[in-house]
Design an enzyme around this catalytic site. Sequence first.
Site, PDB file in Angstrom:
ATOM      1  N   THR A 182       0.798  -1.249   0.000  1.00  0.00           N
ATOM      2  CA  THR A 182       0.000   0.000   0.000  1.00  0.00           C
ATOM      3  C   THR A 182       0.825   1.290   0.000  1.00  0.00           C
ATOM      4  OG1 THR A 182      -1.755  -1.152   1.187  1.00  0.00           O
ATOM      5  CG2 THR A 182      -1.861   1.214   1.273  1.00  0.00           C
ATOM      6  N   ARG A 210     -12.578  -8.995  -2.269  1.00  0.00           N
ATOM      7  CA  ARG A 210     -12.168  -8.491  -0.937  1.00  0.00           C
ATOM      8  C   ARG A 210     -11.819  -7.001  -1.031  1.00  0.00           C
ATOM      9  NH1 ARG A 210      -7.347  -5.928   1.205  1.00  0.00           N
ATOM     10  NH2 ARG A 210      -7.222  -6.393   3.412  1.00  0.00           N
TER      11      ARG A 210
HETATM   12  N1  GLY Z   1      -3.736  -2.141   3.656  1.00  0.00           N
HETATM   13  C1  GLY Z   1      -4.110  -2.647   2.425  1.00  0.00           C
HETATM   14  C2  GLY Z   1      -5.037  -3.752   2.460  1.00  0.00           C
HETATM   15  O1  GLY Z   1      -5.144  -4.469   3.437  1.00  0.00           O
HETATM   16  O2  GLY Z   1      -5.716  -3.936   1.503  1.00  0.00           O
END
Ligand code: GLY
Length: 320
Positions: A182, A210
């Site tokens: 990220t 997801r």
């Molecule tokens: N922090 C990114 C994710 O869990 O998708």
Amino acid sequence: MPTPVVVVHGGVRVSAPRAEDPEADEEAVDRLRWIAQSAYRAMEAGGSALDAVELAVRLMEDDPRFNAGYGSALNLLGEVEVDASIMDGHRMRAGAVGGVKGVRHAVSLARAVMERTPHILLVGEGAREFARKLGLGGDDDLIHEKRAEYRRRVLEALRSGGGPKRLRSLLDLMPMYGVADTVGAVAVDSEGRLAAATSTGGLTLKLPGRVGDSAIIGAGTYASRTAACSGTGIGEAAMLVLGAYRVVKWIGDGKSPQEAAEEVLVEIHRTTGYAFGFISVRADGEIGVAQTGYGLFWAAGGDGWVEGGVKKERPKGLLT
Ligand code: GLY
């Protein structure tokens, strides 16, 4: 008077890398320093904190080293589904997208949701169609060969019955297929306006559909008139405790950006056991950079200065 500053992160490592590559890490940090400086200069040239965080995240979305935009992590089916969010703390408005395919600059799509719709979060095909309508992508190729190779190797290991040991060794190699998890940015401009943005391909080999914290305002991204915060790590952890909101709230309650980020990370670790990282900034320009994993890639830039690194120290008080 606020001291304008931009802070960026290129993700946290949530597992220990088997093989360290200090040269590659240094190159990634150099790139983050350049990105922080570029975003700061955009504010000097008259842009707002919101413009700066969008620009910083777009630059990271273009770089396949980072898990966002082009070169994002692949899901179990080998597709890229991205999440992103942006928040304008000054005007208390936000936009986000989740589980979107074919959009290289999801942060700009999130900004369009904020500015051009009455909504905060668009997901899946609806978000993709919105991107197509605005000319913000929808059919971009986001797959980088390194990510595809990694997925192939993991699936082979699973099929060949290599067992948990083989799979574990591949998971340890994951950082070599991208720096970390990220990207995000926070900024305060010369008028004291705060903004935060986050973008990601999400967890490697996640289930299709997801959506993680980077699409959830309050979990991975938050900004107010007091502070701004962006997070990185296993998104489920930040979603459970609304991590980014809490960092901003605790700064408002009087903690420093560093203390607030560290204390929320300790709380996340205590309640979920997961590693995570935050960058934060207060309206006066003081910043926080904290993590509970195996290194948070970060950089910050202001008037005539830039710094950055791979933060490896963990908060005191972390029970491991
Ligand atoms: N922090 C990114 C994710 O869990 O998708």
